[in-house]
Design an enzyme around this catalytic site. Structure first.
Site, PDB file in Angstrom:
ATOM      1  N   GLU A  94       0.807  -1.213   0.000  1.00 41.72           N
ATOM      2  CA  GLU A  94       0.000   0.000   0.000  1.00 41.72           C
ATOM      3  C   GLU A  94       0.843   1.267   0.000  1.00 41.72           C
ATOM      4  O   GLU A  94       1.992   1.273   0.436  1.00 41.72           O
ATOM      5  CB  GLU A  94      -0.903   0.026   1.243  1.00 41.72           C
ATOM      6  CG  GLU A  94      -1.858  -1.139   1.335  1.00 41.72           C
ATOM      7  CD  GLU A  94      -2.738  -1.058   2.564  1.00 41.72           C
ATOM      8  OE1 GLU A  94      -3.077   0.057   2.993  1.00 41.72           O
ATOM      9  OE2 GLU A  94      -3.088  -2.120   3.105  1.00 41.72           O
ATOM     10  N   CYS A 114       5.987  -7.358   6.643  1.00 47.64           N
ATOM     11  CA  CYS A 114       7.187  -6.942   7.372  1.00 47.64           C
ATOM     12  C   CYS A 114       7.560  -8.044   8.352  1.00 47.64           C
ATOM     13  O   CYS A 114       6.691  -8.716   8.900  1.00 47.64           O
ATOM     14  CB  CYS A 114       6.896  -5.640   8.128  1.00 47.64           C
ATOM     15  SG  CYS A 114       8.322  -4.955   9.010  1.00 47.64           S
ATOM     16  N   CYS A 118       6.650  -5.611  15.106  1.00 51.62           N
ATOM     17  CA  CYS A 118       6.319  -4.602  16.130  1.00 51.62           C
ATOM     18  C   CYS A 118       4.908  -4.856  16.657  1.00 51.62           C
ATOM     19  O   CYS A 118       3.967  -5.025  15.876  1.00 51.62           O
ATOM     20  CB  CYS A 118       6.436  -3.196  15.540  1.00 51.62           C
ATOM     21  SG  CYS A 118       8.104  -2.818  14.944  1.00 51.62           S
ATOM     22  N   GLY A 159       6.726  -2.449   5.668  1.00 53.68           N
ATOM     23  CA  GLY A 159       8.086  -2.949   5.558  1.00 53.68           C
ATOM     24  C   GLY A 159       9.126  -2.119   6.280  1.00 53.68           C
ATOM     25  O   GLY A 159       8.888  -0.978   6.666  1.00 53.68           O
ATOM     26  N   SER A 213      12.485   4.771  14.692  1.00 57.25           N
ATOM     27  CA  SER A 213      11.365   4.328  15.526  1.00 57.25           C
ATOM     28  C   SER A 213      11.882   4.072  16.937  1.00 57.25           C
ATOM     29  O   SER A 213      12.632   3.129  17.168  1.00 57.25           O
ATOM     30  CB  SER A 213      10.744   3.055  14.948  1.00 57.25           C
ATOM     31  OG  SER A 213      10.165   3.307  13.687  1.00 57.25           O
ATOM     32  N   HIS A 215       9.812   4.679  20.446  1.00 56.69           N
ATOM     33  CA  HIS A 215       8.651   4.084  21.110  1.00 56.69           C
ATOM     34  C   HIS A 215       8.864   3.738  22.576  1.00 56.69           C
ATOM     35  O   HIS A 215       7.897   3.616  23.318  1.00 56.69           O
ATOM     36  CB  HIS A 215       8.131   2.865  20.359  1.00 56.69           C
ATOM     37  CG  HIS A 215       7.950   3.116  18.883  1.00 56.69           C
ATOM     38  ND1 HIS A 215       7.319   4.241  18.393  1.00 56.69           N
ATOM     39  CD2 HIS A 215       8.347   2.417  17.791  1.00 56.69           C
ATOM     40  CE1 HIS A 215       7.324   4.215  17.070  1.00 56.69           C
ATOM     41  NE2 HIS A 215       7.957   3.130  16.677  1.00 56.69           N
ATOM     42  N   CYS A 332      -0.929   5.515  10.213  1.00 55.03           N
ATOM     43  CA  CYS A 332       0.308   4.904  10.695  1.00 55.03           C
ATOM     44  C   CYS A 332       0.020   3.636  11.494  1.00 55.03           C
ATOM     45  O   CYS A 332      -0.728   3.649  12.457  1.00 55.03           O
ATOM     46  CB  CYS A 332       1.053   5.922  11.557  1.00 55.03           C
ATOM     47  SG  CYS A 332       2.654   5.357  12.125  1.00 55.03           S
TER      48      CYS A 332
END
Length: 339
Positions: A94, A114, A118, A159, A213, A215, A332
């Protein structure tokens, strides 16, 4: 260069080699590249400054520019448009076009699925279904009706870009080259969990802005949220960023998905400031977007306000980023390659 090679994804040298192998003057390679990438024509028949016999022969040998591309289009009420691509290899992936006034941004994918896993991301829940070639990455821009409006590119779709390093960097060369789509490097941002070998290669010769990333600043918690932390610890990621600082006009940022009741405490804010001390950076706080593959909660306004106040107190530069495309399942963390 093999006959039948799709022209999208070839660099100017490869297009030149293709012409020579077909018995034509290689000097036309630069012109063909510019027509495909810079002028973004839909068909080779639109080329008007190259002998027609050459255009016809290349079309016969390699197919027309967009002849191998299929996608569905899902417009949202917020001005965003989700595109679901299906290629000849049977992969679904996408992209999303986002209209923010002067900023017309396209978010592209680099893999189908992917393998980073996560916990808060729907893409990770569907597993890995293959890398995308440079051509499959670039055509996400060239195929859509809004292609000539796009002035920002974010490599943040499905990905992990550094898990497909060679094809992604080849696509970046096409996106930024004068014979390519000629987007400025500072108008492109690549997001990664921080795979160390790819990160070091990238930092030695950065091709665009970089977003890491994060987090969580705590290794154990980050390893739970991002299993890649086990082999690519955030402390080593930060050490590399300090060793090879990104210079202007390129920018370094960190992505931080805000999970209600999980990663928004005073301790988190303080640890973020300590972890990133000495870097020139910006943090994008992204409230988690709900989906069926994870059971986290969106943060309350009180949680977000308190967390941003604490980060400001510790001198952390930040922005709260509101995702687009939620209505069409392309915000997201929501991409899953499904209708």
């Amino acid at each position: 260069m093999q006959r039948g090679t799709n022209l999208i994804g070839l660099n100017v040298d490869e297009i030149t080699d293709l012409l020579i192998s077909a018995g034509f003057n290689g000097s036309y390679g630069n012109k063909i590249s510019r027509w495909i990438y810079r002028k973004q024509v839909e068909s080779l028949n639109e080329i008007n400054d190259i002998p027609k016999r050459i255009v016809n022969e290349i079309t016969d040998l390699n197919g027309d520019i967009l002849s191998d591309i299929a996608f569905n289009r899902f417009p949202g009420a917020d001005g965003s448009v989700r595109y679901l691509f299906t290629n000849a290899e049977g992969q679904n992936y996408e992209s999303i076009f986002m209209d923010n006034g002067k900023r017309k941004t396209l978010c592209v994918s680099t893999q189908a699925g992917c393998r980073m896993g996560c916990k808060f991301c729907m893409t990770g829940s569907i597993g890995f279904r293959g890398n995308l070639s440079a051509g499959r990455i670039v055509e996400q821009l060239l195929a859509i009706p809004e292609r000539k409006q796009v002035n920002r590119l974010v490599i943040m779709g499905m990905g992990e870009p550094f898990d497909n390093y060679d094809e992604v960097t080849k696509a970046l060369d096409i996106f930024t080259a004068d014979w390519g789509t000629a987007l400025g490097k500072s108008n492109i941002t690549l997001s990664t969990v921080g795979i160390l070998n790819g990160l070091e290669r990238f930092l030695k010769e950065p091709k665009c802005n970089l977003a890491i990333s994060l987090h969580s600043p705590f290794p154990d918690e980050r390893a739970h949220l991002l299993p890649s932390e086990h082999k690519n610890p955030i402390n080593k990621v930060v050490a590399l960023l300090k060793r090879y600082p990104i210079g202007k006009p390129l920018r370094l940022s960190f992505e931080y998905v805000a999970l209600g009741g999980v990663n928004l405490s005073h301790e988190h804010a303080k640890a973020i400031a300590e972890l990133l001390k000495g870097l020139k950076y910006h943090i994008n706080i992204i409230p988690w977007n709900e989906h069926s593959a994870a059971n986290y909660s969106q943060p309350t306004s009180e949680e977000l306000n308190n967390f941003t106040r604490l980060l400001n107190q510790y001198g952390v530069p930040l922005t709260i980023r509101q995702s687009k495309g939620n209505e069409v399942g392309a915000a997201c963390g929501q991409m899953a390659g499904k209708n």
